[in-house]
Write an enzyme that holds these catalytic residues in place. Sequence first.
Site, PDB file in Angstrom:
ATOM      1  N   LYS A  87      -6.577   5.449  11.937  1.00 15.69           N
ATOM      2  CA  LYS A  87      -7.046   6.967  11.130  1.00 15.69           C
ATOM      3  C   LYS A  87      -7.584   8.545  11.653  1.00 15.69           C
ATOM      4  CE  LYS A  87      -7.835   2.439   9.063  1.00 15.69           C
ATOM      5  NZ  LYS A  87      -9.005   1.713   8.588  1.00 15.69           N
TER       6      LYS A  87
ATOM      7  N   ARG B 263      -1.958   6.210   9.856  1.00 16.34           N
ATOM      8  CA  ARG B 263      -1.716   5.784   8.354  1.00 16.34           C
ATOM      9  C   ARG B 263      -2.440   6.790   7.803  1.00 16.34           C
ATOM     10  NH1 ARG B 263      -4.144   0.047   7.830  1.00 16.34           N
ATOM     11  NH2 ARG B 263      -3.801  -0.787   9.991  1.00 16.34           N
TER      12      ARG B 263
ATOM     13  N   LYS C 296      -3.873   0.306  14.435  1.00  9.58           N
ATOM     14  CA  LYS C 296      -4.414   1.375  13.822  1.00  9.58           C
ATOM     15  C   LYS C 296      -5.068   3.129  13.960  1.00  9.58           C
ATOM     16  CE  LYS C 296      -6.937  -1.765  11.333  1.00  9.58           C
ATOM     17  NZ  LYS C 296      -7.102  -1.922  10.066  1.00  9.58           N
TER      18      LYS C 296
ATOM     19  N   CYS D  95      -8.204 -11.173  -0.245  1.00  8.35           N
ATOM     20  CA  CYS D  95      -8.048 -10.609   1.416  1.00  8.35           C
ATOM     21  C   CYS D  95      -8.270 -11.883   1.872  1.00  8.35           C
ATOM     22  CB  CYS D  95      -9.325  -9.160   1.519  1.00  8.35           C
ATOM     23  SG  CYS D  95      -9.812  -9.660   3.518  1.00  8.35           S
TER      24      CYS D  95
ATOM     25  N   CYS E 164     -15.579  -2.700  -1.093  1.00 10.16           N
ATOM     26  CA  CYS E 164     -14.212  -3.393  -0.923  1.00 10.16           C
ATOM     27  C   CYS E 164     -12.845  -4.561  -1.491  1.00 10.16           C
ATOM     28  CB  CYS E 164     -13.641  -3.744   1.121  1.00 10.16           C
ATOM     29  SG  CYS E 164     -14.041  -5.808   1.157  1.00 10.16           S
TER      30      CYS E 164
ATOM     31  N   CYS F   9     -14.005  -2.332   5.004  1.00 10.24           N
ATOM     32  CA  CYS F   9     -13.235  -1.754   4.712  1.00 10.24           C
ATOM     33  C   CYS F   9     -13.642  -0.099   3.551  1.00 10.24           C
ATOM     34  CB  CYS F   9     -12.735  -2.212   4.060  1.00 10.24           C
ATOM     35  SG  CYS F   9     -11.012  -3.161   5.197  1.00 10.24           S
TER      36      CYS F   9
ATOM     37  N   CYS G 293     -16.358  -8.372   4.371  1.00  9.72           N
ATOM     38  CA  CYS G 293     -16.933  -9.333   6.113  1.00  9.72           C
ATOM     39  C   CYS G 293     -17.007  -7.959   6.611  1.00  9.72           C
ATOM     40  CB  CYS G 293     -15.298  -9.957   5.969  1.00  9.72           C
ATOM     41  SG  CYS G 293     -14.281  -8.313   6.861  1.00  9.72           S
TER      42      CYS G 293
ATOM     43  N   ARG H 102       0.399  -1.044  -0.406  1.00  9.36           N
ATOM     44  CA  ARG H 102       0.060   0.077  -0.373  1.00  9.36           C
ATOM     45  C   ARG H 102       1.178   1.402   0.368  1.00  9.36           C
ATOM     46  NH1 ARG H 102      -4.406  -0.356   4.337  1.00  9.36           N
ATOM     47  NH2 ARG H 102      -5.100  -1.638   4.000  1.00  9.36           N
TER      48      ARG H 102
HETATM   49 FE1  SRM Z   1      -9.132  -2.010   5.523  1.00  4.07          FE
HETATM   50  C1  SRM Z   1      -7.840  -5.506   6.625  1.00  4.07           C
HETATM   51  C2  SRM Z   1      -7.836  -3.762   2.584  1.00  4.07           C
HETATM   52  C3  SRM Z   1      -9.895   0.270   4.219  1.00  4.07           C
HETATM   53  C4  SRM Z   1     -11.152  -1.822   8.385  1.00  4.07           C
HETATM   54  N1  SRM Z   1      -8.304  -4.045   5.167  1.00  4.07           N
HETATM   55  C5  SRM Z   1      -7.919  -4.731   5.809  1.00  4.07           C
HETATM   56  C6  SRM Z   1      -6.860  -5.689   5.016  1.00  4.07           C
HETATM   57  C7  SRM Z   1      -5.540  -5.231   5.231  1.00  4.07           C
HETATM   58  C8  SRM Z   1      -7.205  -7.492   5.372  1.00  4.07           C
HETATM   59  C9  SRM Z   1      -6.353  -7.957   6.690  1.00  4.07           C
HETATM   60  O1  SRM Z   1      -6.200  -7.480   7.457  1.00  4.07           O
HETATM   61  O2  SRM Z   1      -5.808  -9.118   5.841  1.00  4.07           O
HETATM   62  C10 SRM Z   1      -7.741  -5.881   3.255  1.00  4.07           C
HETATM   63  C11 SRM Z   1      -6.708  -6.251   2.482  1.00  4.07           C
HETATM   64  C12 SRM Z   1      -7.359  -6.811   1.059  1.00  4.07           C
HETATM   65  C13 SRM Z   1      -6.617  -6.750  -0.159  1.00  4.07           C
HETATM   66  O3  SRM Z   1      -6.311  -8.023  -0.862  1.00  4.07           O
HETATM   67  O4  SRM Z   1      -6.222  -5.336  -0.117  1.00  4.07           O
HETATM   68  C14 SRM Z   1      -8.044  -4.716   3.447  1.00  4.07           C
HETATM   69  N2  SRM Z   1      -9.289  -1.733   4.103  1.00  4.07           N
HETATM   70  C15 SRM Z   1      -8.672  -2.363   2.756  1.00  4.07           C
HETATM   71  C16 SRM Z   1      -8.918  -1.272   1.154  1.00  4.07           C
HETATM   72  C17 SRM Z   1      -7.865  -1.537   0.466  1.00  4.07           C
HETATM   73  C18 SRM Z   1     -10.299  -1.503   1.125  1.00  4.07           C
HETATM   74  C19 SRM Z   1     -10.318  -0.506  -0.813  1.00  4.07           C
HETATM   75  O5  SRM Z   1     -11.101  -1.458  -1.833  1.00  4.07           O
HETATM   76  O6  SRM Z   1     -10.809   0.157  -0.604  1.00  4.07           O
HETATM   77  C20 SRM Z   1      -8.561  -0.175   1.974  1.00  4.07           C
HETATM   78  C21 SRM Z   1      -7.591   0.198   1.644  1.00  4.07           C
HETATM   79  C22 SRM Z   1      -6.613   1.851   3.104  1.00  4.07           C
HETATM   80  C23 SRM Z   1      -5.834   2.488   3.145  1.00  4.07           C
HETATM   81  O7  SRM Z   1      -5.425   2.935   2.356  1.00  4.07           O
HETATM   82  O8  SRM Z   1      -5.247   2.822   4.043  1.00  4.07           O
HETATM   83  C24 SRM Z   1      -9.408  -0.400   3.101  1.00  4.07           C
HETATM   84  N3  SRM Z   1     -10.079  -0.594   5.990  1.00  4.07           N
HETATM   85  C25 SRM Z   1     -10.437   0.234   5.605  1.00  4.07           C
HETATM   86  C26 SRM Z   1     -11.421   1.081   6.132  1.00  4.07           C
HETATM   87  C27 SRM Z   1     -12.216   2.595   5.641  1.00  4.07           C
HETATM   88  C28 SRM Z   1     -10.727   4.117   5.640  1.00  4.07           C
HETATM   89  O9  SRM Z   1     -10.099   3.742   6.880  1.00  4.07           O
HETATM   90  O10 SRM Z   1     -11.767   4.487   5.515  1.00  4.07           O
HETATM   91  C29 SRM Z   1     -12.110   0.905   7.441  1.00  4.07           C
HETATM   92  C30 SRM Z   1     -13.136   1.332   8.292  1.00  4.07           C
HETATM   93  C31 SRM Z   1     -12.654   1.931   9.578  1.00  4.07           C
HETATM   94  C32 SRM Z   1     -11.670   1.821  10.457  1.00  4.07           C
HETATM   95  O11 SRM Z   1     -10.854   0.915  10.230  1.00  4.07           O
HETATM   96  O12 SRM Z   1     -12.118   1.787  11.610  1.00  4.07           O
HETATM   97  C33 SRM Z   1     -10.854  -0.568   7.533  1.00  4.07           C
HETATM   98  N4  SRM Z   1      -9.165  -3.254   7.833  1.00  4.07           N
HETATM   99  C34 SRM Z   1     -10.727  -2.920   8.223  1.00  4.07           C
HETATM  100  C35 SRM Z   1     -10.300  -3.767   9.513  1.00  4.07           C
HETATM  101  C36 SRM Z   1     -10.808  -3.525  10.833  1.00  4.07           C
HETATM  102  C37 SRM Z   1     -10.354  -2.810  11.639  1.00  4.07           C
HETATM  103  C38 SRM Z   1     -11.457  -3.169  12.808  1.00  4.07           C
HETATM  104  O13 SRM Z   1     -10.879  -2.157  14.041  1.00  4.07           O
HETATM  105  O14 SRM Z   1     -11.858  -4.153  13.484  1.00  4.07           O
HETATM  106  C39 SRM Z   1      -9.843  -4.473   9.617  1.00  4.07           C
HETATM  107  C40 SRM Z   1      -8.967  -5.580   9.976  1.00  4.07           C
HETATM  108  C41 SRM Z   1      -7.843  -5.536  10.907  1.00  4.07           C
HETATM  109  O15 SRM Z   1      -7.065  -4.067  11.085  1.00  4.07           O
HETATM  110  O16 SRM Z   1      -7.693  -6.030  11.645  1.00  4.07           O
HETATM  111  C42 SRM Z   1      -8.897  -4.331   7.830  1.00  4.07           C
HETATM  112 FE1  SF4 Z   2     -11.225  -7.644   3.682  1.00  7.02          FE
HETATM  113 FE2  SF4 Z   2     -13.671  -8.023   5.313  1.00  7.02          FE
HETATM  114 FE3  SF4 Z   2     -11.640  -5.273   4.196  1.00  7.02          FE
HETATM  115 FE4  SF4 Z   2     -13.439  -6.424   2.412  1.00  7.02          FE
HETATM  116  S1  SF4 Z   2     -14.359  -5.555   4.766  1.00  7.02           S
HETATM  117  S2  SF4 Z   2     -10.970  -5.901   1.765  1.00  7.02           S
HETATM  118  S3  SF4 Z   2     -13.501  -8.605   2.505  1.00  7.02           S
HETATM  119  S4  SF4 Z   2     -11.417  -7.085   5.864  1.00  7.02           S
END
Ligand code: SRM
Ligand code: SF4
Length: 581
Positions: free
Chosen positions: A222, A150, A220, A447, A441, A490, A486, A81
Amino acid sequence: MSFQKENEDKPKLAKNETIKEASNLLRGTIAEGLLDESTGALTSDDTQLTKFHGIYQQDDRDIRRERRKAKLEPAYSFMTRVRLPGGVCTPQQWLDMDAFCTDYANGTLKLTTRQAFQLHGIIKKNLKLTIRKINDSLMDTVAACGDVNRNVLCNPNPYQSILHAEALEIARAISDHLTPATRAYHEIWLEDENGEKQKITEAPEPEFEPIYGKTYLPRKLKTAVALPPCNDVDIFASDLGFVAVIEDDKIVGYTVTVGGGMGMSHGQVKTFPRLADALGFCTPDKVTDVAEKIVTTQRDYGDRTDRKHARLKYTIEDRGLEWFRGEVESRLGYSLDEPRPFKFDHNGDRYGWVDDENGNSHLTLFIQNGCVVDTDDFPIRTGLREIAKVHDGDFRLTANQNLIIANVSSAKRTEINNLLLKYKIDECYDQSGLRLNSMACVALPTCGLALAESQRYLPDLIEELEAVLEELGLEKEPITIRMTGCPNGCARPYIAEIAFVGRAPGKYNIYLGGGFTGDRLNKLYKAAVKQEEILGIFRPIFERYARERTEGERFGDFVIRAGYVAETRLGREFHDDFKED
Ligand code: SRM
Ligand code: SF4
């Protein structure tokens, strides 16, 4: 009480805490692991540490079973990323990312929901080279993931260039101030085998972490900067937010928001999405100080025993906003002013050309789910490459996974318009209001946490829903629709008017009633719905909406008024009022 008993009573730290502590400021054994040719993977502890370097180990889930049958290890590869504060990059950086995507990754340039680039499918032996190339292009992947601050979001505002420049400066200042100081990144990825330094984007700092300490944050964090009336950064979903207060066309300060977040787990009501609260107001010169003190408060009080309860939203929920403000103010040594009110009117992007006060033009393009990839009938990646070759302004990634070709001078506009026509990109925002307000997402196949499809399925589902909307004359109605594979959230589903959250392959929870401006959480309407049942569920709701909506009534407001779901007022009440039928 005996020492042993005392220790038994102390809740155990989460495993990641021990990994961080033992990592020597994020080094672990990553460098050695990269040299091990017997496997395409790194050790499991190191895969936790690479996240802080912006790198995730993944495997191709589409072929997991066949690899297992053939007694092969999973098809490991890495996602990286690229951090871009405010989502801004130069045309040359766009061209470089486009080239890396072909040379080292899987051919899709992914624009994320947080204004970053992602490359997928990089194999271990190409990983170091890819990271070096990204740094040579004056971008980096430091802290794009991991338990740190981040990529900092910033409203990409094409309307008012001067305000955008000020807000972007603030976003970059926060980002720089909160970037980890460890030299591990430079040592592992940017020094060559003889220990010689490669070109790096910033000078390495001394070897300690003045803000984070050696175990970094519990989870994390944000941060986002918003310029009302546009909430395209979804400020309420961020742990930390700065909402610009504008007087006489100048930013006089920021209302500080804290405690937003989306992630939750199915069936665990102690986890819930939460919208941020307004904490106070500060002038622009205080922003980095305020950000730092909020970060250190979370560093010291966040829950390090349970990663599902470790985000800032739970610290605030458990201890209260007043307590949090007091703690931050005592670290600041001064009081924050009362938060200033603000009003948003949308959280989506506004497509098409706009001119700014400097005589430049900006074009916002719809990029479905942020996937810049060529298909036979829509070569968007090639088209954008050709545009980048002639463009002399900048590119801005939006937090809705879209793209702005920004600062186009009048001299270049015709040339760029011709390329848009040639590659049919001019048509990409001639879409339904539903599609233009959609996000999904990544989910499968990369993922590791996905329970169901997301970006590979949402475009088809929208096509089915569009047919119904068109019959009802609602095809231009902007309705926010978001899907995730899930419950982690995201694509920020819990603030969409319509959301689908994966439960199992082909099954989704349906949520309704989020606020159109991103200011209200939605509510579970139906659980574990099969894909083929979705259309039947939505037809009658859309019919009633077409018939019964009041003047200007948004879909999210209508479903609450019509009684489909109860309004969610607070994150901790997100799971209330739902009865499975
Ligand atoms: Fe996310 C984990 C993709 C924005 C909440 N997110 C992941 C992972 C890295 C999976 C993993 O941990 O193994 C995903 C990688 C998938 C892949 O194959 O690329 C992933 N998240 C993404 C992206 C690429 C989605 C997209 O299609 O754009 C976004 C990348 C953002 C960036 O450039 O930094 C992305 N993730 C978000 C957001 C939206 C936001 O931040 O505005 C959220 C919700 C906001 C938040 O954080 O509360 C988000 N991602 C999560 C979570 C749940 C965190 C939590 O507090 O419960 C995980 C899982 C974790 O951290 O354990 C996660
Ligand atoms: Fe993966 Fe769940 Fe984030 Fe979608 S919402 S990219 S399935 S961790």
